[in-house]
Design an enzyme around this catalytic site. Structure first.
Site, PDB file in Angstrom:
ATOM      1  N   LYS A  64      -1.034  16.354  -5.728  1.00 14.98           N
ATOM      2  CA  LYS A  64      -1.073  15.249  -6.693  1.00 14.98           C
ATOM      3  C   LYS A  64      -2.540  14.868  -6.899  1.00 14.98           C
ATOM      4  O   LYS A  64      -3.220  14.501  -5.937  1.00 14.98           O
ATOM      5  CB  LYS A  64      -0.289  14.056  -6.123  1.00 14.98           C
ATOM      6  CG  LYS A  64      -0.443  12.803  -6.944  1.00 14.98           C
ATOM      7  CD  LYS A  64       0.358  11.648  -6.375  1.00 14.98           C
ATOM      8  CE  LYS A  64       0.041  10.372  -7.112  1.00 14.98           C
ATOM      9  NZ  LYS A  64       0.710   9.208  -6.526  1.00 14.98           N
ATOM     10  N   GLU A 329       2.124   2.736  -8.152  1.00 10.50           N
ATOM     11  CA  GLU A 329       0.911   3.431  -7.696  1.00 10.50           C
ATOM     12  C   GLU A 329       1.142   4.072  -6.331  1.00 10.50           C
ATOM     13  O   GLU A 329       0.204   4.331  -5.583  1.00 10.50           O
ATOM     14  CB  GLU A 329      -0.280   2.464  -7.649  1.00 10.50           C
ATOM     15  CG  GLU A 329      -0.896   2.173  -9.016  1.00 10.50           C
ATOM     16  CD  GLU A 329      -1.932   3.214  -9.479  1.00 10.50           C
ATOM     17  OE1 GLU A 329      -2.318   4.062  -8.659  1.00 10.50           O
ATOM     18  OE2 GLU A 329      -2.334   3.167 -10.650  1.00 10.50           O
ATOM     19  N   GLY A 332       3.861   2.466  -1.136  1.00 10.51           N
ATOM     20  CA  GLY A 332       4.783   2.127  -0.047  1.00 10.51           C
ATOM     21  C   GLY A 332       4.343   2.753   1.262  1.00 10.51           C
ATOM     22  O   GLY A 332       4.114   2.055   2.268  1.00 10.51           O
ATOM     23  N   LEU A 333       4.215   4.065   1.267  1.00 10.92           N
ATOM     24  CA  LEU A 333       3.809   4.731   2.513  1.00 10.92           C
ATOM     25  C   LEU A 333       2.396   4.316   2.900  1.00 10.92           C
ATOM     26  O   LEU A 333       2.065   4.238   4.076  1.00 10.92           O
ATOM     27  CB  LEU A 333       3.888   6.250   2.349  1.00 10.92           C
ATOM     28  CG  LEU A 333       5.308   6.812   2.221  1.00 10.92           C
ATOM     29  CD1 LEU A 333       5.269   8.293   1.885  1.00 10.92           C
ATOM     30  CD2 LEU A 333       6.096   6.595   3.502  1.00 10.92           C
TER      31      LEU A 333
HETATM   32  C1  LIG Z   1      12.668   2.924  -5.204  1.00 10.81           C
HETATM   33  C2  LIG Z   1      11.589   3.214  -4.217  1.00 10.81           C
HETATM   34  C3  LIG Z   1      10.632   4.186  -4.509  1.00 10.81           C
HETATM   35  C4  LIG Z   1       9.610   4.459  -3.603  1.00 10.81           C
HETATM   36  N1  LIG Z   1       8.651   5.387  -3.910  1.00 10.81           N
HETATM   37  C5  LIG Z   1       7.607   5.549  -3.095  1.00 10.81           C
HETATM   38  C6  LIG Z   1       6.570   6.479  -3.409  1.00 10.81           C
HETATM   39  O1  LIG Z   1       6.618   7.199  -4.400  1.00 10.81           O
HETATM   40  N2  LIG Z   1       5.540   6.586  -2.553  1.00 10.81           N
HETATM   41  C7  LIG Z   1       5.454   5.839  -1.414  1.00 10.81           C
HETATM   42  O2  LIG Z   1       4.459   5.952  -0.700  1.00 10.81           O
HETATM   43  N3  LIG Z   1       6.432   4.983  -1.066  1.00 10.81           N
HETATM   44  C8  LIG Z   1       7.490   4.817  -1.877  1.00 10.81           C
HETATM   45  N4  LIG Z   1       8.492   3.958  -1.513  1.00 10.81           N
HETATM   46  C9  LIG Z   1       8.433   3.303  -0.200  1.00 10.81           C
HETATM   47  C10 LIG Z   1       8.934   4.244   0.867  1.00 10.81           C
HETATM   48  O3  LIG Z   1      10.184   4.759   0.498  1.00 10.81           O
HETATM   49  C11 LIG Z   1       9.048   3.553   2.193  1.00 10.81           C
HETATM   50  O4  LIG Z   1       7.841   2.915   2.461  1.00 10.81           O
HETATM   51  C12 LIG Z   1       9.313   4.531   3.295  1.00 10.81           C
HETATM   52  O5  LIG Z   1      10.420   5.323   3.005  1.00 10.81           O
HETATM   53  C13 LIG Z   1       9.487   3.849   4.619  1.00 10.81           C
HETATM   54  O6  LIG Z   1      10.765   3.337   4.738  1.00 10.81           O
HETATM   55  P1  LIG Z   1      11.168   2.627   6.115  1.00 10.81           P
HETATM   56  O7  LIG Z   1      10.968   3.586   7.208  1.00 10.81           O
HETATM   57  O8  LIG Z   1      10.515   1.310   6.186  1.00 10.81           O
HETATM   58  O9  LIG Z   1      12.723   2.368   5.886  1.00 10.81           O
HETATM   59  P2  LIG Z   1      13.974   3.363   5.897  1.00 10.81           P
HETATM   60  O10 LIG Z   1      13.646   4.702   5.341  1.00 10.81           O
HETATM   61  O11 LIG Z   1      15.083   2.597   5.273  1.00 10.81           O
HETATM   62  O12 LIG Z   1      14.278   3.585   7.429  1.00 10.81           O
HETATM   63  C14 LIG Z   1      14.896   2.588   8.207  1.00 10.81           C
HETATM   64  C15 LIG Z   1      15.254   3.193   9.547  1.00 10.81           C
HETATM   65  O13 LIG Z   1      15.720   2.169  10.391  1.00 10.81           O
HETATM   66  C16 LIG Z   1      16.874   2.625  11.052  1.00 10.81           C
HETATM   67  N5  LIG Z   1      17.732   1.484  11.395  1.00 10.81           N
HETATM   68  C17 LIG Z   1      18.178   0.504  10.574  1.00 10.81           C
HETATM   69  N6  LIG Z   1      18.961  -0.337  11.269  1.00 10.81           N
HETATM   70  C18 LIG Z   1      18.980   0.102  12.544  1.00 10.81           C
HETATM   71  C19 LIG Z   1      19.616  -0.329  13.745  1.00 10.81           C
HETATM   72  N7  LIG Z   1      20.385  -1.407  13.785  1.00 10.81           N
HETATM   73  N8  LIG Z   1      19.409   0.381  14.877  1.00 10.81           N
HETATM   74  C20 LIG Z   1      18.624   1.481  14.888  1.00 10.81           C
HETATM   75  N9  LIG Z   1      18.000   1.933  13.785  1.00 10.81           N
HETATM   76  C21 LIG Z   1      18.175   1.250  12.623  1.00 10.81           C
HETATM   77  C22 LIG Z   1      17.566   3.560  10.062  1.00 10.81           C
HETATM   78  O14 LIG Z   1      18.438   4.462  10.712  1.00 10.81           O
HETATM   79  C23 LIG Z   1      16.352   4.264   9.472  1.00 10.81           C
HETATM   80  O15 LIG Z   1      15.975   5.371  10.243  1.00 10.81           O
HETATM   81  C24 LIG Z   1       9.548   3.731  -2.384  1.00 10.81           C
HETATM   82  C25 LIG Z   1      10.544   2.789  -2.074  1.00 10.81           C
HETATM   83  C26 LIG Z   1      11.550   2.522  -2.976  1.00 10.81           C
HETATM   84  C27 LIG Z   1      12.580   1.493  -2.627  1.00 10.81           C
END
Ligand SMILES: Cc1cc2nc3c(=O)[nH]c(=O)nc-3n(C[C@H](O)[C@H](O)[C@H](O)COP(=O)(O)OP(=O)(O)OC[C@H]3O[C@@H](n4cnc5c(N)ncnc54)[C@H](O)[C@@H]3O)c2cc1C
Length: 516
Positions: A64, A329, A332-333
């Site tokens: 990218k 932009e 998120g990550l």
């Molecule tokens: C529509 C959308 C588009 C996006 N596009 C981008 C992008 O293009 N580029 C970018 O950098 N970021 C993007 N993001 C952000 C990115 O997706 C997130 O920052 C990233 O996936 C991190 O997610 P997370 O780990 O916080 O949450 P999640 O992926 O939801 O993971 C949560 C984890 O917690 C665990 N969990 C939940 N409850 C419990 C429990 N009670 N006990 C044990 N485990 C539990 C789940 O099993 C899971 O493994 C986007 C987000 C959205 C919503």
């Protein structure tokens, strides 16, 4: 990512600083989106010690080099790029002043960067052989986010991180509120000194246990849902793999197009106040064409805003549990990266946790608002009035005060590095964060250009034709042609001989399959 990075950063020296465990529920799926990155991801990969080619093979990765914005200004097919690399004129950078005085016959970013045209030519930022093409361009990756997480899990567990596939269903707290242990469905009790809430929007530690509030920012960024789908190349191959992300404005938001090695990810980010889920899905299918009719789609709901304290007591939120800004932009990550890197820097090894948490929270809050302003600007400079969404987004109450002050100031002079040094601009409201808990928490957020400096601001401002009328008034409408720097002309002449098409590079260097 947090577990792998912290292990690499804290435990690879002479002393093992932290024992790290990762608990992941087998029942709660990961959000799975997050397929476009920005160049800061390279820091994470380097510290963990990941080889770029292996990474790209593991995650179906592609390059990218830019985000291409289509239809944001008038909705008539116009576009501009926000690339990652740009030249600086030396010894005095007057690129924007010169462009503003010219007839704008060449888009601003094309006068300071070869990357927009390299992107349009579909070229890879890397050569197949030894690099001999001047300064290497900056790039990031598109990737399969789930594969990335699995890959990091394998690396981290091989190095000593303990991984539990178990569901946390109870949390124990001390009298002072600190978390002492989490209990899991299988009967484990896991104690720790510091807990990281990575549970996504569920936020089970920081919100449900510690009660830290959420500051809603939907006044400035109205989109709150995305309908997503994947167009596998086996089903439909467009004939190329673009080396950039495309963000095309639709009736009530915008759609991302993220090309991977085997599929193209599409997601229509929209506001449910202006369009129903069904209509958004239909609009996305119509945008993609007839071949999208039979594809599965998924709705992802999200909230734009921030956790009032990303780090509270002995718990730090990283990822969606700490807040989210819509993905225009791809930040998120990045916010997870930043939180992880900041935790490493402020790791409370030989000191009290609270001062570390205080600094951490301040840095994260500033960066959050910096990103909020920047994304807000992409919308509010539009001249579209073809839908209720686009008319609403231009209303004064949809533009936050910090951004208003920036835009007014940049009508007087183009953005420059100094604008971010003292951080307060004329007319900027002194608007403290509402919910501080320690002295100093109340301080007005400031933009330290930690992620985007004046050059990125210029990409969006002039991509959106900022100062068109003012320049016509100041310099007349009969202005000289826009000129290109010789370095850019030379680079563009040589580029097709040096850089292979993106898909050819992917096929030869990382084994992408050939599609017809
Ligand atoms: C529509 C959308 C588009 C996006 N596009 C981008 C992008 O293009 N580029 C970018 O950098 N970021 C993007 N993001 C952000 C990115 O997706 C997130 O920052 C990233 O996936 C991190 O997610 P997370 O780990 O916080 O949450 P999640 O992926 O939801 O993971 C949560 C984890 O917690 C665990 N969990 C939940 N409850 C419990 C429990 N009670 N006990 C044990 N485990 C539990 C789940 O099993 C899971 O493994 C986007 C987000 C959205 C919503």
């Amino acid at each position: 990512m947090a577990a792998a990075y912290l292990d690499a950063a804290l435990n690879r020296g002479e002393e093992r600083v932290a024992d790290i465990s990762l608990v992941e529920s087998p029942d709660v799926p990961r959000v799975g989106v997050g397929e476009a990155t920005i160049p800061n991801i390279n820091h994470i990969l380097t510290v963990i010690g990941i080889d770029e080619l292996e990474f790209m093979r593991e995650v179906d990765g592609t390059f990218k080099q830019s985000i291409k914005y289509v239809n944001w200004l008038e909705g008539k097919g116009e576009h501009y790029h926000h690339p990652f690399s740009r030249y600086r004129m030396t010894p005095l950078d007057r690129a924007s002043q010169m462009w503003l005085r010219s007839d704008r016959s060449i888009p601003f970013m094309e006068t300071v960067s070869a990357q927009p045209v390299i992107c349009e030519l579909g070229l890879s930022p890397r050569m197949l052989g030894q690099w001999d093409f001047g300064p290497p361009p900056t790039y990031a990756f598109h990737m399969n986010a789930l594969k990335f997480a699995d890959y990091l899990t394998r690396i981290a567990t091989a190095r000593g991180v303990t991984h539990y596939r178990d569901h946390v269903n109870e949390i124990e707290q001390a009298e002072n509120g600190d978390i002492t242990a989490v209990k899991t469905r299988s009967g484990k009790r896991l104690e720790a000194d510091l807990f990281i809430d990575c549970t996504g929007f569920a936020s089970i530690l920081i919100e449900k246990t510690l009660g830290v509030g959420f500051e809603d920012c939907s006044q400035w960024l109205m989109c709150n849902r995305a309908v997503t789908m994947h167009v596998d190349y086996e089903h439909h191959y467009p004939g190329y793999v673009r080396p950039y992300t495309t963000a095309t404005a639709l009736s009530s938001g915008w759609v991302w197009e993220i090309p991977l090695q085997n599929t193209r990810s599409l997601g229509y980010v929209y506001s449910s106040d202006f369009i129903s889920d069904e209509a958004a899905e239909q609009e996305l299918r119509a945008f993609e064409g007839n071949h999208a009719e039979s594809l599965d789609s998924r709705i992802v709901r999200f909230k734009v805003g921030r956790r009032q304290h990303a780090w509270y007591k002995n718990c730090e939120s990283i990822g969606l549990s700490g807040g989210f800004i819509e993905p225009l932009e791809s930040t998120g990550l990045y916010l997870s990266d930043l939180a992880t890197v900041m935790l490493t820097e402020h790791f409370p090894q030989h000191c009290d946790m609270q001062p570390m948490a205080f600094r951490f929270n301040r840095i994260m809050a500033n960066r959050f608002y910096e990103i909020l302003d920047f994304i807000n600007m992409h919308y509010c400079l539009t001249r579209r009035n073809d839908s209720e969404f686009w008319r609403e987004i231009q209303q004064p109450e949809r533009i936050n005060d910090r951004l208003k002050a920036k835009l007014e100031y940049w009508k007087m002079k183009p953005p420059s590095a100094a604008d971010f040094q003292d951080q307060f601009l004329p007319g900027q409201a002194d608007s403290p964060i509402a919910t501080g808990m320690m002295a100093g928490d109340y301080r007005t957020p400031v933009d330290t250009a930690g992620l985007w400096n004046h050059e990125s601001y210029e990409a969006i401002l002039y991509g959106m034709d900022f100062m068109r009328e003012e320049c016509d008034e100041r310099f007349g409408t009969n202005r000289g042609k826009t000129r290109l720097m010789r370095t850019i002309v030379e680079r563009l002449q040589a580029a097709p001989h040096k850089l292979p098409p993106h898909d050819v590079w992917l096929q030869r260097a990382v084994g992408m399959k050939k599609y017809q």
